[in-house]
Design a protein around this motif. Structure first.
Motif, short mmCIF file in Angstrom:
data_model
loop_
_atom_site.label_atom_id
_atom_site.label_comp_id
_atom_site.label_asym_id
_atom_site.label_seq_id
_atom_site.Cartn_x
_atom_site.Cartn_y
_atom_site.Cartn_z
N VAL A 381 -1.92 20.22 35.99
CA VAL A 381 -1.58 20.94 34.71
C VAL A 381 -0.70 21.99 34.57
O VAL A 381 -0.79 23.05 33.79
CB VAL A 381 -3.14 21.89 34.34
N LYS A 382 0.49 21.80 35.26
CA LYS A 382 1.62 22.95 35.15
C LYS A 382 2.25 22.70 33.69
O LYS A 382 1.92 21.68 33.04
CB LYS A 382 2.58 22.42 36.31
N ALA A 383 3.03 23.58 33.35
CA ALA A 383 3.86 23.86 32.12
C ALA A 383 2.95 23.40 30.97
O ALA A 383 2.88 22.76 30.05
CB ALA A 383 4.70 22.44 32.07
N ALA A 385 -0.28 22.23 30.98
CA ALA A 385 -0.84 20.94 30.93
C ALA A 385 0.27 20.04 30.24
O ALA A 385 -0.22 19.17 29.20
CB ALA A 385 -2.14 20.78 30.42
N TYR A 386 1.37 19.92 30.41
CA TYR A 386 2.30 18.93 29.96
C TYR A 386 2.37 19.18 28.51
O TYR A 386 2.45 18.24 27.57
CB TYR A 386 2.13 17.55 30.28
N GLY A 387 2.32 20.64 27.87
CA GLY A 387 2.29 20.71 26.55
C GLY A 387 0.91 20.62 25.89
O GLY A 387 1.02 20.78 24.72
N ILE A 427 -0.53 25.54 44.33
CA ILE A 427 0.60 26.08 43.68
C ILE A 427 1.89 24.92 44.32
O ILE A 427 2.15 24.94 45.33
CB ILE A 427 1.06 27.39 43.86
N LEU A 428 2.36 24.38 43.22
CA LEU A 428 3.17 23.20 43.86
C LEU A 428 4.67 23.82 44.06
O LEU A 428 5.27 23.33 44.77
CB LEU A 428 3.58 22.20 42.68
N GLY A 429 5.10 24.94 43.52
CA GLY A 429 6.46 25.44 43.47
C GLY A 429 6.68 26.74 44.49
O GLY A 429 5.69 26.90 45.04
N THR A 503 3.43 14.89 50.79
CA THR A 503 4.89 14.68 50.48
C THR A 503 4.79 14.14 49.24
O THR A 503 3.87 13.83 48.30
CB THR A 503 5.55 13.57 51.41
N HIS A 504 6.21 13.90 48.53
CA HIS A 504 6.41 13.42 47.13
C HIS A 504 7.32 12.38 47.10
O HIS A 504 8.34 12.31 47.75
CB HIS A 504 6.95 14.59 46.37
N LEU A 505 7.07 11.28 46.42
CA LEU A 505 7.79 10.12 46.39
C LEU A 505 8.86 10.51 45.15
O LEU A 505 8.43 10.83 44.18
CB LEU A 505 7.03 8.76 45.82
N GLN A 546 0.80 10.33 46.50
CA GLN A 546 1.09 10.04 45.17
C GLN A 546 0.89 10.82 44.16
O GLN A 546 0.04 11.65 43.87
CB GLN A 546 -0.01 8.95 44.74
N SER A 547 2.02 10.78 43.02
CA SER A 547 1.50 11.40 41.87
C SER A 547 1.52 10.16 40.91
O SER A 547 0.65 9.28 41.53
CB SER A 547 2.72 11.98 41.24
N SER A 548 1.37 10.14 39.74
CA SER A 548 0.94 9.18 38.69
C SER A 548 1.40 7.71 39.16
O SER A 548 0.63 6.79 39.43
CB SER A 548 1.30 9.38 37.43
N TYR A 549 2.72 7.67 39.16
CA TYR A 549 3.52 6.43 39.50
C TYR A 549 3.01 5.95 40.98
O TYR A 549 3.08 4.72 41.29
CB TYR A 549 4.95 6.41 39.51
N VAL A 562 -4.96 12.40 44.79
CA VAL A 562 -3.76 11.83 44.03
C VAL A 562 -3.53 12.87 43.17
O VAL A 562 -4.25 13.54 42.58
CB VAL A 562 -4.22 10.51 43.32
N ARG A 563 -1.99 13.57 43.06
CA ARG A 563 -1.78 14.51 42.18
C ARG A 563 -1.38 13.94 40.74
O ARG A 563 -0.19 13.55 40.62
CB ARG A 563 -0.53 15.15 42.74
N ALA A 564 -2.15 13.52 39.68
CA ALA A 564 -1.68 12.90 38.62
C ALA A 564 -1.54 13.67 37.33
O ALA A 564 -2.29 14.80 37.10
CB ALA A 564 -3.02 12.04 38.32
N GLY A 565 -0.27 13.66 36.89
CA GLY A 565 -0.04 14.52 35.89
C GLY A 565 -0.06 13.52 34.60
O GLY A 565 -0.94 13.34 33.89
N ILE A 566 1.45 13.02 34.30
CA ILE A 566 1.65 12.21 33.05
C ILE A 566 0.70 10.99 32.77
O ILE A 566 -0.07 11.05 31.57
CB ILE A 566 2.98 11.56 33.22
N ALA A 567 -0.13 10.51 33.78
CA ALA A 567 -0.99 9.28 33.66
C ALA A 567 -2.44 9.79 33.05
O ALA A 567 -3.10 9.30 32.27
CB ALA A 567 -1.44 8.73 34.88
#
Ligand code: PLP
Length: 718
Positions: A381-383, A385-387, A427-429, A503-505, A546-549, A562-567
């Motif tokens: 839900v960063k930024a 929650a993507y706006g 916190i991812l960053g 890790t991040h792909l 994994q993130s969304s993709y 699974v760290r899902a954002g855009i999906a």
């Protein structure tokens, strides 16, 4: 949130409650039977005032919130109404000799704060005080503790009310109550009586969304519960009366379940919201003592005392009729004469985003289902929650049971906690190591971005939870997977508690042979590292990749999250992306505006900055008040983008300005000023998918969505 919409049952029961309160103050059965009167007015009608408290609590109290603005508005409104009511009853006070006693000041202060300057007005200060106490309890504690605290207050009040006879003689305790009764006349007030009902209201509202039962079952359970607790309350009251225990008769032990179950059942009735009932019930409540006086005076003048005063049933009916009639007249007059400016804007006056929380919920479930059984959704839900608005998105996900969240910065994480989010927050960053104390205070988990960072955090001597990020090939944040020794050293640190490893792909979104090979390499390096750690006797924390993709293209990995954002927001990054899993994801956001002006432009005339558009024919141009400062990309100028109006698609012409843009509606004659314009998303046949808009602007959905909203502020939630 729009919780006030359509609770028809509550609205009608408000009026019934007001009529029961009139009964309390007129004793309709007194000329028939004293026991009957006791049962009706001292027991059966006692649900009415707590029902008002619970209704206010239902719409006001929540464990989630941005700030205290709603509470402050409620308290202010209540105080204003209280002030007006005090003025209204001033003549009665003067007539009764309220101010004639020696030193009226202390009594006045007591009355203003607790008891009310007229016998029924205690409700208003109690409402403000009860709301504030409940608010504080719910925000500070979880519901169970808040309820316990509020119920203990109620119990304490009970022993000053209908159970007083029991404690009266106990040394010490009796004294405490006698002291309290110097501060107020009754414990039936905002301190002891009201909070528990406010908390219960909030509790029901917050839980409602994920109630396991259908509304019909709630109705049946509620009515059963109400029947049983009402019978118990009746027995309780009659016993207390029999043994002369009662000092007052407002509070019973079984009143709490009684009101709770009644409220639960009434939630069943939904539909169109009747407009005037809320104001009407408040007015009836406020003016009925005045109407009692008016009726007595009128009866005297008309020599109808026998019928209208001495016959308690007719007296009651007459007071009801007078109160409702006068209240209705006042409401109708107010509706006709009130200043128009008091309408609150609904946030749709310029440009706004429309957020479909139903689709969000659907996506969360679909994603969760696509994961292996032990794996959990971590909602990114960063930024904002993507706006989409971090507050509403995170609160809704928390309500439906999502237990893990990810933010980009510590300040986003702190905000989530302040909104009332309970689950894990990663916190991812990057966060300054010096802010370790805040990480601890708000129970946030920090990403360890490299080995030196871990050392810096450890030096703060503050216990913090972390997830270690492993660099398997993206080369952004993370400790290289090969540096096992440095990673193992972090597990041994004293202040740092390793709760996760991830890790991040970097190219999981593409399925070309090279990209797939690279991604598999990343995944292998990560699992190889895990094997080494295990071989060295280190118990593995939670792991995630994994993130969304990552989920959509590599769904079978053994992970905890699974760290899902855009999906989660229901779209892919680009319109042409193909994924291995094709899930039924539904877009959550739409960007909308409206036509505010239509003008004619002659052939050869230009529109907008730089004269970038010149009409090739006599044209009709519509102006839409949304621009690049709202997040609609300027790259879509000059026909690169189009918008939907009704069933039409019309092109953007000229350059998009900071605050507005123009579209050519020459071929769509039926478009008129006021028509809704959809710039992203929408529903029905004429949808403009976010990935297509992003692609036309040379970007991806992630950027397009996360840049929306800065100025628009208000969103509409469906
Ligand atoms: C933003 C982010 C995500 C979410 O990515 P989506 O592609 O939107 O699902 C996951 N992991 C990390 C580390 C991120 O920064």
């Amino acid at each position: 949130m729009n919780r006030g919409k359509g609770y028809t049952g509550i609205e009608y029961l408000r009026i019934v409650a007001a009529l029961f309160i009139i009964a309390i103050h007129t004793s309709p059965l007194s000329s028939v039977s004293s026991t009957g009167d006791f049962i009706l007015t001292r027991v059966a009608a006692r649900w009415a005032v707590p029902f008002f408290f619970m209704t206010s609590g239902y719409f006001l109290i929540s464990r989630y919130g941005r700030d205290a603005a709603e509470l402050i508005r409620f308290v202010k409104h209540t105080v204003v109404v209280y002030g007006a009511a005090i003025l209204l009853y001033l003549p009665v006070n003067l007539y009764n000799g309220y101010f004639d006693r020696e030193n009226p000041a202390p009594q006045l202060v007591r009355d203003l704060i607790f008891d009310g300057t007229m016998y029924h007005l205690w409700y208003l200060p109690a409402s403000a005080m009860g709301a504030a106490i409940a608010w504080y309890l719910v925000r500070r504690l979880d519901y169970r503790k808040a309820l316990t605290a509020a119920f203990l207050l109620y119990l304490a009040g009970l022993f000053g009310d209908s159970y007083y006879g029991i404690v009266q003689g106990i040394p010490g305790v009796g004294g405490i109550y006698r002291f309290l009764f110097q501060l107020f006349d009754h414990t039936r007030n905002g301190l002891f009586f009201a909070p528990v009902f406010f908390v219960l209201g909030g509790c029901l509202a917050d839980r409602g969304v994920r109630d396991r039962y259908s509304r019909r079952v709630c109705l049946e359970n509620g009515l059963c519960g109400f029947g049983v607790s009402f019978a118990l309350m009746l027995g309780e009251a009659l016993l207390l009366r029999l043994f002369h225990v009662q000092r007052h008769d407002s509070m019973y032990l079984f009143l709490v379940p009684c009101v709770y179950f009644l409220f639960r059942s009434i939630l069943y009735f939904r539909g169109r919201r009747p407009r005037y009932l809320k104001t009407l019930s408040l007015l009836v409540y406020l003016i009925h003592p005045m109407m009692i006086v008016v009726l007595r005076l009128a009866a005297k003048a008309l020599r109808l005392q026998g019928l209208l005063v001495e016959n308690s049933i007719f007296h009651y009916l007459a007071v009801c009729l007078l109160s409702v009639g006068t209240g209705l007249a006042a409401v109708i007059l107010w509706e006709r004469w009130r200043p128009l400016g008091t309408e609150r804007p609904d946030g749709r006056d310029r440009a706004y985003t429309e957020i479909d929380l139903g689709n969000l919920e659907h996506n969360a479930r679909v994603l969760q289902k696509a994961m292996p059984p032990q794996c959990r959704l971590m909602a990114v839900v960063k930024a904002e929650a993507y706006g989409h608005g971090a507050f509403e998105i995170a609160v809704h996900l928390d309500r439906i049971g999502v237990k893990a969240f990810a933010a980009a910065t510590i300040d986003e994480g702190i905000r989530l906690r302040k909104y009332g989010i309970r689950g894990e927050i990663l916190i991812l960053g990057y966060t300054e190591a010096g802010r370790a104390a805040e990480l601890k205070k708000y129970n946030l988990m920090q990403t360890v971005i490299d080995a030196d960072y871990a050392d810096a955090l450890e030096r703060q001597k503050v216990e913090v939870k972390v997830h270690i990020k492993i660099d398997t090939g993206m080369h952004r944040l993370g400790i290289p997977a090969a540096e096992c020794g440095r990673i193992e050293r972090i597990f041994a640190m004293k202040y740092i508690h390793v709760c996760g490893l991830f890790t991040h792909l970097c190219c999981a979104d593409r399925l070309t042979p090279e990209d797939t090979a690279f991604t598999k390499g990343q995944i292998d390096r990560f699992y190889d590292l895990l094997a080494v750690l295990q071989a060295d006797g280190i118990p593995l924390p939670k792991i995630h990749i994994q993130s969304s993709y990552g989920l959509l293209n590599y769904p079978d990995l053994r992970c905890d999250y699974v760290r899902a954002g855009i999906a989660l927001y229901g779209v892919l990054s680009s319109p042409r992306d193909k994924t291995l899993l094709e899930l039924d994801l539904r877009p959550v956001l739409s960007l909308k505006s409206k036509v505010v002006l239509i003008r004619s432009v002659g052939k050869g005339e230009s529109v907008g900055y730089g004269r970038a558009f010149t009409a090739q024919r006599d044209s009709r141009i519509a102006i839409v008040p949304v621009g690049y400062a709202d997040g609609f990309p300027r790259n879509l100028s000059c026909g690169q983008g189009c918008v939907a109006v009704g069933e039409h698609r019309v092109p953007v012409i000229g350059r998009i300005c900071m605050d507005q843009l123009a579209v050519d509606v020459t071929d769509a004659r039926d478009i008129a000023v006021g028509d809704t314009v959809t710039l992203i998303g929408g529903s029905g046949d004429n949808v403009i998918p976010a990935p297509a808009v992003a692609c036309a602007a040379g970007s991806i959905s992630n950027e397009l969505l996360s840049r929306l909203g800065g100025r628009m502020g208000s969103s509409v939630f469906l």
